[in-house]
Design a protein around this motif. Structure first.
Motif, PDB file in Angstrom:
ATOM      1  N   LEU A  48       0.824  -1.210   0.000  1.00 58.92           N
ATOM      2  CA  LEU A  48       0.000   0.000   0.000  1.00 58.92           C
ATOM      3  C   LEU A  48       0.859   1.261   0.000  1.00 58.92           C
ATOM      4  CD1 LEU A  48      -2.849  -1.109   2.400  1.00 58.92           C
ATOM      5  CD2 LEU A  48      -2.928  -0.885  -0.087  1.00 58.92           C
ATOM      6  N   LEU A  49       1.939   1.257   0.744  1.00 58.75           N
ATOM      7  CA  LEU A  49       2.833   2.427   0.756  1.00 58.75           C
ATOM      8  C   LEU A  49       3.481   2.648  -0.611  1.00 58.75           C
ATOM      9  CD1 LEU A  49       4.562   2.061   4.233  1.00 58.75           C
ATOM     10  CD2 LEU A  49       2.911   3.800   3.534  1.00 58.75           C
ATOM     11  N   LEU A  50       3.931   1.579  -1.229  1.00 58.82           N
ATOM     12  CA  LEU A  50       4.558   1.728  -2.548  1.00 58.82           C
ATOM     13  C   LEU A  50       3.541   2.082  -3.627  1.00 58.82           C
ATOM     14  CD1 LEU A  50       7.260  -1.076  -2.495  1.00 58.82           C
ATOM     15  CD2 LEU A  50       7.579   1.393  -2.338  1.00 58.82           C
ATOM     16  N   THR A  51       2.315   1.639  -3.481  1.00 64.08           N
ATOM     17  CA  THR A  51       1.264   2.039  -4.422  1.00 64.08           C
ATOM     18  C   THR A  51       0.976   3.532  -4.294  1.00 64.08           C
ATOM     19  OG1 THR A  51       0.304  -0.179  -4.323  1.00 64.08           O
ATOM     20  CG2 THR A  51      -1.093   1.575  -5.179  1.00 64.08           C
ATOM     21  N   ALA A  52       0.936   4.025  -3.062  1.00 61.24           N
ATOM     22  CA  ALA A  52       0.735   5.470  -2.849  1.00 61.24           C
ATOM     23  C   ALA A  52       1.917   6.253  -3.408  1.00 61.24           C
ATOM     24  CB  ALA A  52       0.553   5.759  -1.365  1.00 61.24           C
ATOM     25  N   LEU A  53       3.133   5.759  -3.193  1.00 63.92           N
ATOM     26  CA  LEU A  53       4.315   6.413  -3.755  1.00 63.92           C
ATOM     27  C   LEU A  53       4.254   6.427  -5.279  1.00 63.92           C
ATOM     28  CD1 LEU A  53       7.169   7.648  -3.351  1.00 63.92           C
ATOM     29  CD2 LEU A  53       8.045   5.294  -3.447  1.00 63.92           C
ATOM     30  N   PHE A  54       3.853   5.322  -5.857  1.00 60.62           N
ATOM     31  CA  PHE A  54       3.710   5.216  -7.310  1.00 60.62           C
ATOM     32  C   PHE A  54       2.743   6.268  -7.844  1.00 60.62           C
ATOM     33  CE2 PHE A  54       1.681   3.280 -11.053  1.00 60.62           C
ATOM     34  CZ  PHE A  54       2.793   2.957 -11.813  1.00 60.62           C
ATOM     35  N   GLU A  55       1.578   6.375  -7.210  1.00 57.21           N
ATOM     36  CA  GLU A  55       0.582   7.365  -7.631  1.00 57.21           C
ATOM     37  C   GLU A  55       1.121   8.789  -7.489  1.00 57.21           C
ATOM     38  OE1 GLU A  55      -2.509   7.266  -9.006  1.00 57.21           O
ATOM     39  OE2 GLU A  55      -2.169   5.131  -9.276  1.00 57.21           O
ATOM     40  N   PHE A  56       1.814   9.046  -6.394  1.00 59.27           N
ATOM     41  CA  PHE A  56       2.340  10.387  -6.167  1.00 59.27           C
ATOM     42  C   PHE A  56       3.432  10.734  -7.187  1.00 59.27           C
ATOM     43  CE2 PHE A  56       4.683  13.704  -3.851  1.00 59.27           C
ATOM     44  CZ  PHE A  56       3.630  14.585  -3.664  1.00 59.27           C
ATOM     45  N   ILE A  57       4.286   9.772  -7.525  1.00 64.38           N
ATOM     46  CA  ILE A  57       5.321  10.006  -8.546  1.00 64.38           C
ATOM     47  C   ILE A  57       4.663  10.306  -9.892  1.00 64.38           C
ATOM     48  CG2 ILE A  57       7.147   8.903  -9.895  1.00 64.38           C
ATOM     49  CD1 ILE A  57       8.029   7.508  -7.313  1.00 64.38           C
ATOM     50  N   LEU A  58       3.623   9.553 -10.231  1.00 63.02           N
ATOM     51  CA  LEU A  58       2.909   9.826 -11.486  1.00 63.02           C
ATOM     52  C   LEU A  58       2.307  11.225 -11.480  1.00 63.02           C
ATOM     53  CD1 LEU A  58       1.059   6.479 -12.256  1.00 63.02           C
ATOM     54  CD2 LEU A  58       2.977   7.474 -13.483  1.00 63.02           C
ATOM     55  N   TYR A  59       1.709  11.604 -10.350  1.00 66.70           N
ATOM     56  CA  TYR A  59       1.137  12.945 -10.237  1.00 66.70           C
ATOM     57  C   TYR A  59       2.219  14.010 -10.427  1.00 66.70           C
ATOM     58  CZ  TYR A  59      -0.465  17.197  -7.949  1.00 66.70           C
ATOM     59  OH  TYR A  59      -0.756  18.498  -7.666  1.00 66.70           O
ATOM     60  N   LEU A  60       3.359  13.852  -9.771  1.00 65.33           N
ATOM     61  CA  LEU A  60       4.450  14.820  -9.914  1.00 65.33           C
ATOM     62  C   LEU A  60       4.952  14.895 -11.350  1.00 65.33           C
ATOM     63  CD1 LEU A  60       6.560  14.239  -6.673  1.00 65.33           C
ATOM     64  CD2 LEU A  60       5.045  16.161  -7.210  1.00 65.33           C
ATOM     65  N   PHE A  61       5.115  13.731 -11.975  1.00 62.81           N
ATOM     66  CA  PHE A  61       5.597  13.707 -13.351  1.00 62.81           C
ATOM     67  C   PHE A  61       4.629  14.428 -14.284  1.00 62.81           C
ATOM     68  CE2 PHE A  61       5.834  11.811 -17.571  1.00 62.81           C
ATOM     69  CZ  PHE A  61       7.171  12.023 -17.865  1.00 62.81           C
ATOM     70  N   PHE A  62       3.350  14.119 -14.176  1.00 62.50           N
ATOM     71  CA  PHE A  62       2.377  14.753 -15.055  1.00 62.50           C
ATOM     72  C   PHE A  62       2.190  16.232 -14.724  1.00 62.50           C
ATOM     73  CE2 PHE A  62       0.683  10.315 -15.725  1.00 62.50           C
ATOM     74  CZ  PHE A  62       1.181  10.214 -17.010  1.00 62.50           C
ATOM     75  N   SER A  63       2.437  16.624 -13.492  1.00 56.80           N
ATOM     76  CA  SER A  63       2.402  18.043 -13.141  1.00 56.80           C
ATOM     77  C   SER A  63       3.579  18.790 -13.739  1.00 56.80           C
ATOM     78  CB  SER A  63       2.406  18.222 -11.627  1.00 56.80           C
ATOM     79  OG  SER A  63       1.225  17.739 -11.068  1.00 56.80           O
ATOM     80  N   VAL A  64       4.746  18.171 -13.705  1.00 59.97           N
ATOM     81  CA  VAL A  64       5.953  18.810 -14.240  1.00 59.97           C
ATOM     82  C   VAL A  64       5.829  19.034 -15.737  1.00 59.97           C
ATOM     83  CG1 VAL A  64       8.414  18.408 -14.705  1.00 59.97           C
ATOM     84  CG2 VAL A  64       7.498  18.067 -12.410  1.00 59.97           C
ATOM     85  N   ILE A  65       5.276  18.075 -16.450  1.00 54.10           N
ATOM     86  CA  ILE A  65       5.158  18.256 -17.903  1.00 54.10           C
ATOM     87  C   ILE A  65       3.853  18.958 -18.281  1.00 54.10           C
ATOM     88  CG2 ILE A  65       6.637  16.286 -18.411  1.00 54.10           C
ATOM     89  CD1 ILE A  65       4.122  14.738 -19.221  1.00 54.10           C
ATOM     90  N   SER A  66       3.146  19.475 -17.280  1.00 52.32           N
ATOM     91  CA  SER A  66       1.917  20.269 -17.452  1.00 52.32           C
ATOM     92  C   SER A  66       0.793  19.500 -18.134  1.00 52.32           C
ATOM     93  CB  SER A  66       2.224  21.542 -18.238  1.00 52.32           C
ATOM     94  OG  SER A  66       3.131  22.333 -17.536  1.00 52.32           O
ATOM     95  N   LEU A  67       0.735  18.229 -17.898  1.00 50.22           N
ATOM     96  CA  LEU A  67      -0.369  17.437 -18.405  1.00 50.22           C
ATOM     97  C   LEU A  67      -1.532  17.453 -17.418  1.00 50.22           C
ATOM     98  CD1 LEU A  67      -0.481  15.910 -21.071  1.00 50.22           C
ATOM     99  CD2 LEU A  67      -0.013  13.818 -19.833  1.00 50.22           C
ATOM    100  N   VAL A  68      -1.213  17.750 -16.147  1.00 47.91           N
ATOM    101  CA  VAL A  68      -2.214  17.839 -15.082  1.00 47.91           C
ATOM    102  C   VAL A  68      -2.006  19.155 -14.361  1.00 47.91           C
ATOM    103  CG1 VAL A  68      -2.964  16.827 -12.903  1.00 47.91           C
ATOM    104  CG2 VAL A  68      -2.307  15.343 -14.769  1.00 47.91           C
ATOM    105  N   SER A  69      -3.099  19.845 -14.091  1.00 47.11           N
ATOM    106  CA  SER A  69      -2.991  21.107 -13.351  1.00 47.11           C
ATOM    107  C   SER A  69      -3.871  21.080 -12.105  1.00 47.11           C
ATOM    108  CB  SER A  69      -3.370  22.280 -14.254  1.00 47.11           C
ATOM    109  OG  SER A  69      -4.703  22.136 -14.682  1.00 47.11           O
ATOM    110  N   VAL A  70      -3.862  19.960 -11.434  1.00 47.45           N
ATOM    111  CA  VAL A  70      -4.669  19.777 -10.228  1.00 47.45           C
ATOM    112  C   VAL A  70      -3.796  20.099  -9.019  1.00 47.45           C
ATOM    113  CG1 VAL A  70      -5.933  18.071  -8.856  1.00 47.45           C
ATOM    114  CG2 VAL A  70      -6.020  17.971 -11.345  1.00 47.45           C
ATOM    115  N   PRO A  71      -4.282  20.924  -8.095  1.00 48.69           N
ATOM    116  CA  PRO A  71      -3.513  21.181  -6.874  1.00 48.69           C
ATOM    117  C   PRO A  71      -3.339  19.901  -6.061  1.00 48.69           C
ATOM    118  CG  PRO A  71      -5.301  22.759  -7.119  1.00 48.69           C
ATOM    119  CD  PRO A  71      -5.493  21.727  -8.177  1.00 48.69           C
ATOM    120  N   ALA A  72      -2.289  19.870  -5.259  1.00 46.81           N
ATOM    121  CA  ALA A  72      -1.939  18.668  -4.510  1.00 46.81           C
ATOM    122  C   ALA A  72      -3.039  18.247  -3.542  1.00 46.81           C
ATOM    123  CB  ALA A  72      -0.626  18.881  -3.760  1.00 46.81           C
ATOM    124  N   ASP A  73      -3.691  19.206  -2.887  1.00 49.86           N
ATOM    125  CA  ASP A  73      -4.736  18.835  -1.924  1.00 49.86           C
ATOM    126  C   ASP A  73      -5.944  18.204  -2.616  1.00 49.86           C
ATOM    127  OD1 ASP A  73      -5.308  21.295  -3.083  1.00 49.86           O
ATOM    128  OD2 ASP A  73      -6.451  22.000  -1.347  1.00 49.86           O
TER     129      ASP A  73
END
Length: 182
Positions: free
Chosen positions: A108-133
């Protein structure tokens, strides 16, 4: 025949993820909640914990590449992250006891980390513009709840199948060694 059970389970989980993804988003009280099934990743972490990290990384590379080709337009993202999560799990289980509770918590911890890494990656390349909260409340939390339920239902079965395959592998190695000395 049990030799092919691990890749077969991984293949079934690979095809089940998009099917369960059709249930997302859920709308409750006017809010949308996104559930992303990560069945294959959780199975790969269990393979890492109970069977072999190298084999799990190979499966992760293969299925990650398939996921990249069929589901997203960025080749290499999942084929890098799946083996990375297996590698992290492999390093962690070297220093902790391998029981079902630890394996479930680690998964479960690594799945959450996986999701968070994907969120960061897509935020960096501006594919997602959703705030972290918003991401945490509308995607990560519902995803973790749904994947926790899946893991609670099938985690024990994953362990039993993987351990059975491990015992079969060990028995076949000992049979080969016995034949050498006869």
């Amino acid at each position: 025949m049990i030799r092919y059970i691990l890749p077969l389970i991984a293949l079934v989980l690979f095809f089940l993820e998009p099917v369960f993804g059709l249930f997302s988003p859920l709308q409750l009280d006017g809010e949308y909640y996104y559930i992303v099934p990560r069945f294959l990743l959780m199975f790969l972490i269990f393979v890492t914990v109970y069977y072999d990290a190298k084999r799990a990384m190979i499966y992760g590379l293969f299925f990650g590449l398939l996921y990249d080709v069929f589901f997203i337009d960025i080749i290499g993202l999942y084929s890098f992250l799946y083996p990375l999560m297996c590698l992290i799990a492999g390093y962690i289980v070297k220093s902790v006891h391998r029981n079902l509770f630890v394996a479930t918590l680690l998964t479960l911890l690594l799945t959450a980390l996986f999701e968070f890494i994907l969120y960061l990656f897509f935020s960096v390349i501006s594919l997602v513009s959703v705030p972290a909260d918003i991401f945490l409340m509308s995607r990560l939390l519902p995803t973790m709840v749904a994947n926790s339920l899946f893991l609670a239902m099938l985690g024990w079965a994953f362990k039993q199948v993987i351990v059975a395959r491990l015992l079969e592998r060990e028995n076949s190695k000992s049979d080969v060694n016995k034949r050498r000395y006869i």
